[in-house]
Design an enzyme around this catalytic site. Structure first.
Site, PDB file in Angstrom:
ATOM      1  N   LYS A   1     -10.137  12.941   7.944  1.00  0.00           N
ATOM      2  CA  LYS A   1      -9.528  12.417   9.112  1.00  0.00           C
ATOM      3  C   LYS A   1      -9.890  13.622  10.057  1.00  0.00           C
ATOM      4  O   LYS A   1      -9.625  14.886   9.526  1.00  0.00           O
ATOM      5  CB  LYS A   1      -8.195  12.197   9.025  1.00  0.00           C
ATOM      6  CG  LYS A   1      -7.860  10.793   8.277  1.00  0.00           C
ATOM      7  CD  LYS A   1      -6.622  10.446   8.307  1.00  0.00           C
ATOM      8  CE  LYS A   1      -6.181   9.270   7.578  1.00  0.00           C
ATOM      9  NZ  LYS A   1      -6.699   8.210   8.121  1.00  0.00           N
TER      10      LYS A   1
ATOM     11  N   ASP B   1     -12.085   7.302   3.682  1.00  0.00           N
ATOM     12  CA  ASP B   1     -10.823   6.932   4.424  1.00  0.00           C
ATOM     13  C   ASP B   1     -10.424   5.283   4.543  1.00  0.00           C
ATOM     14  O   ASP B   1      -9.484   5.183   5.416  1.00  0.00           O
ATOM     15  CB  ASP B   1     -10.751   7.357   5.788  1.00  0.00           C
ATOM     16  CG  ASP B   1      -9.534   7.687   6.598  1.00  0.00           C
ATOM     17  OD1 ASP B   1      -8.556   7.624   5.831  1.00  0.00           O
ATOM     18  OD2 ASP B   1      -9.808   7.705   7.716  1.00  0.00           O
TER      19      ASP B   1
ATOM     20  N   LYS C   1       0.980  -1.125   0.004  1.00  0.00           N
ATOM     21  CA  LYS C   1       0.004   0.133  -0.096  1.00  0.00           C
ATOM     22  C   LYS C   1       0.816   1.413  -0.086  1.00  0.00           C
ATOM     23  O   LYS C   1       1.885   1.519   1.071  1.00  0.00           O
ATOM     24  CB  LYS C   1      -0.898   0.057   1.276  1.00  0.00           C
ATOM     25  CG  LYS C   1      -1.672   1.289   1.342  1.00  0.00           C
ATOM     26  CD  LYS C   1      -2.385   1.382   2.788  1.00  0.00           C
ATOM     27  CE  LYS C   1      -2.970   2.687   2.965  1.00  0.00           C
ATOM     28  NZ  LYS C   1      -3.768   2.734   4.296  1.00  0.00           N
TER      29      LYS C   1
ATOM     30  N   ARG D   1      -7.420  -0.307   1.226  1.00  0.00           N
ATOM     31  CA  ARG D   1      -7.898  -1.707   0.645  1.00  0.00           C
ATOM     32  C   ARG D   1      -8.302  -1.586  -0.789  1.00  0.00           C
ATOM     33  O   ARG D   1      -8.352  -2.718  -1.607  1.00  0.00           O
ATOM     34  CB  ARG D   1      -9.193  -2.326   1.418  1.00  0.00           C
ATOM     35  CG  ARG D   1     -10.309  -1.318   1.458  1.00  0.00           C
ATOM     36  CD  ARG D   1     -11.266  -1.676   2.697  1.00  0.00           C
ATOM     37  NE  ARG D   1     -10.600  -1.137   3.962  1.00  0.00           N
ATOM     38  CZ  ARG D   1     -11.225  -1.427   5.234  1.00  0.00           C
ATOM     39  NH1 ARG D   1     -12.214  -2.050   5.211  1.00  0.00           N
ATOM     40  NH2 ARG D   1     -10.605  -0.902   6.192  1.00  0.00           N
TER      41      ARG D   1
ATOM     42  N   ASP E   1       1.645   6.724   5.300  1.00  0.00           N
ATOM     43  CA  ASP E   1       0.811   5.641   4.669  1.00  0.00           C
ATOM     44  C   ASP E   1       0.931   5.022   3.639  1.00  0.00           C
ATOM     45  O   ASP E   1       0.503   4.176   3.001  1.00  0.00           O
ATOM     46  CB  ASP E   1      -0.594   6.193   4.579  1.00  0.00           C
ATOM     47  CG  ASP E   1      -1.713   5.456   4.720  1.00  0.00           C
ATOM     48  OD1 ASP E   1      -1.734   4.326   5.539  1.00  0.00           O
ATOM     49  OD2 ASP E   1      -2.867   5.552   4.207  1.00  0.00           O
TER      50      ASP E   1
END
Length: 506
Positions: A280, A350, A268, A354, A291
């Site tokens: 967020k 958010d 990711k 995935r 991230d």
């Protein structure tokens, strides 16, 4: 990068700026301290009273404790650094390698600004030597690319001299070389994670991978936004739709002429995650440059496999995007058609990791590898479950999940096997699409794993590592782990590739 040398010189006679030795609590649990193997010459120079002197200074021998003291006559290094190893092992037993790794890291951090340090920690084998070398090299890490470094600024420890290293012994030499490669690649991942998101865009990350590919003989393919649209990568495009920095999918492949197996790694790579339209809250945005830690780990692991010449094919897939809110961003309620052809209702923008992973996993499955392992800072729920130092492991094969857990423990990375309860799948049913990107709130980390499982090719062994906790250290440094990007899972992935090459994992 800190230099590494193996030395046969005695601890007291080697010329260095500092000498690192170990100190421990007695094996029988009694009071006092004992000098660890490797500290004999220093203890002799203190007339056999090294432990007594350290006790006087308040040392307890606890793991990671560092005490500095001036060297006595008979020791050429002007500074002795005693690092705690915890309780000494029973007679004829050795200190755990992770204990050695962490002790060396703590000492290296304490020696910031030092030119050369000799490490005289307990080394009974090439594997012990590798652990000490890894810890010292990882502990010496510092990210200073954005700091004004004047000519008087101190840098990290410049050279590690490993005592008892037997430089002419093939096993020790190979251990040192492996430690150097692993440390350099973990630190490569750390550098990427720590790089500000205004500089590390998806395009910039792809350029870094391309450059490293050329340097290390890897085949690199980059799909830009036009190629992604043409190929139907709806997940990656949907996540990146709100950003002025368009997404990328990078394939970086290492092949070996004698390889019998292929391992696919999927990372990711959200170079900045604002949450998108599902923004967020304040206090959760500041570290979201991290991230992309999964993609950094995958990238570094592929390069490490190439540098080590492992007899296995390793293909890395870096799913890179920036998740931002704008008039063009994906909205809650939108439906994306994924690369697999499945449709996904986006209930929360958010939960974007995935979506990019799903497209990359589908694409990786088309090459029919022996196994796929994805790595991601995927869910806060995993941090709630396991804390900030342990990553979760999920898989569609229990034996493979167990094997990865054992590999992680072997290399000193904390992990824990997690289930994929089938009853949680129903929560992702959508009245509009094939599946929703959200399900039940409780067990959210497991729900994310179940979502990814939907996109794994039939018959392919797959595992998912949720590194949300250990990927970015917001607290103080400890052992060989710095503040900021940690490079979590790189060593696990490399060892997994070695085990795959050896045929240990089926």
């Amino acid at each position: 990068m800190t230099a590494l040398t193996l030395s046969t010189a005695g601890a007291a006679t080697l010329r260095a700026d500092a000498l690192v030795v170990g100190v421990a609590k007695p094996a029988d649990g009694g009071k006092g301290l004992v000098a660890a193997p490797g500290a004999e010459a220093v203890d002799a120079a203190f007339d056999g009273k090294l432990a007594t002197v350290l006790e006087t200074l308040g040392a307890s021998g606890a793991e990671g404790e560092v005490v500095k003291l001036p060297s006595p006559d008979g020791v050429k290094a002007p500074l002795v650094v005693a690092v705690g190893l915890g309780q000494a092992p029973e007679k004829d037993a050795a200190f755990p390698r992770e204990t050695l790794r962490r002790a060396a890291g703590a000492a290296a951090r304490a020696l910031h600004g030092t030119k050369k340090a000799a490490f005289g920690l307990p080394v009974d084998s090439a594997e012990d030597a590798q652990a000490v070398a890894e810890g010292a090299l990882l502990g010496a890490y510092a990210f200073t690319a954005y700091q004004d470094r004047g000519k008087d600024a101190k840098g990290p420890l410049a050279e590690v001299a490993l005592l008892g290293g037997k430089p002419r012994d093939k096993a020790y030499k190979a251990a040192a070389e492996r430690a150097l490669v692993l440390a350099e690649e973990v630190n490569r991942a750390r550098d990427l994670i720590n790089t500000p998101p205004n500089d590390l865009t998806p395009e910039a990350f792809a350029a870094v991978a391309t450059a490293a590919g050329k340097e290390n003989g890897l085949k690199v393919q980059v799909l830009d936004e036009k190629a992604l649209a043409k190929g139907g990568y709806g997940g990656i495009l949907g996540v990146g739709a709100g950003s002025q920095n368009p997404p990328r999918l990078v394939r970086i492949a290492y092949t070996h002429p004698e390889a019998q197996r292929t391992l696919a790694l999927v990372g990711k790579g959200i170079t900045y995650d604002s949450g998108g339209i599902s923004l967020k809250p304040a206090g959760h945005n500041e570290t979201m440059k991290c991230d992309m830690s999964g993609a950094a780990a995958v990238f570094a692991a592929v390069v490490a496999a190439a540098r080590l010449g492992l007899p296995v094919n390793v293909t890395g897939w870096l799913a890179l995007a920036e998740n931002m809110p704008s008039g063009s961003a994906t909205r809650p309620g939108d439906v994306l058609r994924m690369y697999s052809g499945k449709t996904v209702e986006v209930l929360n923008t958010d939960a974007e990791g995935r979506l990019v992973l799903a497209d990359a996993i589908t694409r990786a499955s088309e090459e029919n590898p022996d196994a796929i392992v994805d790595v991601a800072t995927l869910t806060g729920a995993m941090m709630v479950a396991l804390g900030s130092r342990t990553f979760g492991i999920m898989a569609n094969d229990d034996a493979y999940r167990t094997a990865i857990h054992e590999v992680a423990e072997e290399v000193g990375e904390q992990s824990w096997p997690m289930p994929l309860p089938s009853d949680l799948r129903k929560g992702m049913d959508s009245p509009t699409a094939d599946i929703a990107n959200m399900g039940e709130r409780m067990g959210g980390g497991l729900v994310a794993g179940l979502f990814l499982k939907e996109f794994v090719g039939e018959g392919i062994t797959w595992a998912h590592l949720d590194i949300a906790g250990p990927a970015f250290n917001e607290g103080g440094p400890f052992g060989y782990t710095p503040k900021g990007g940690t490079g979590s899972s790189v060593r696990t992935l490399v060892r997994l590739a070695e085990r795959t090459a050896a045929g240990d994992l089926g």
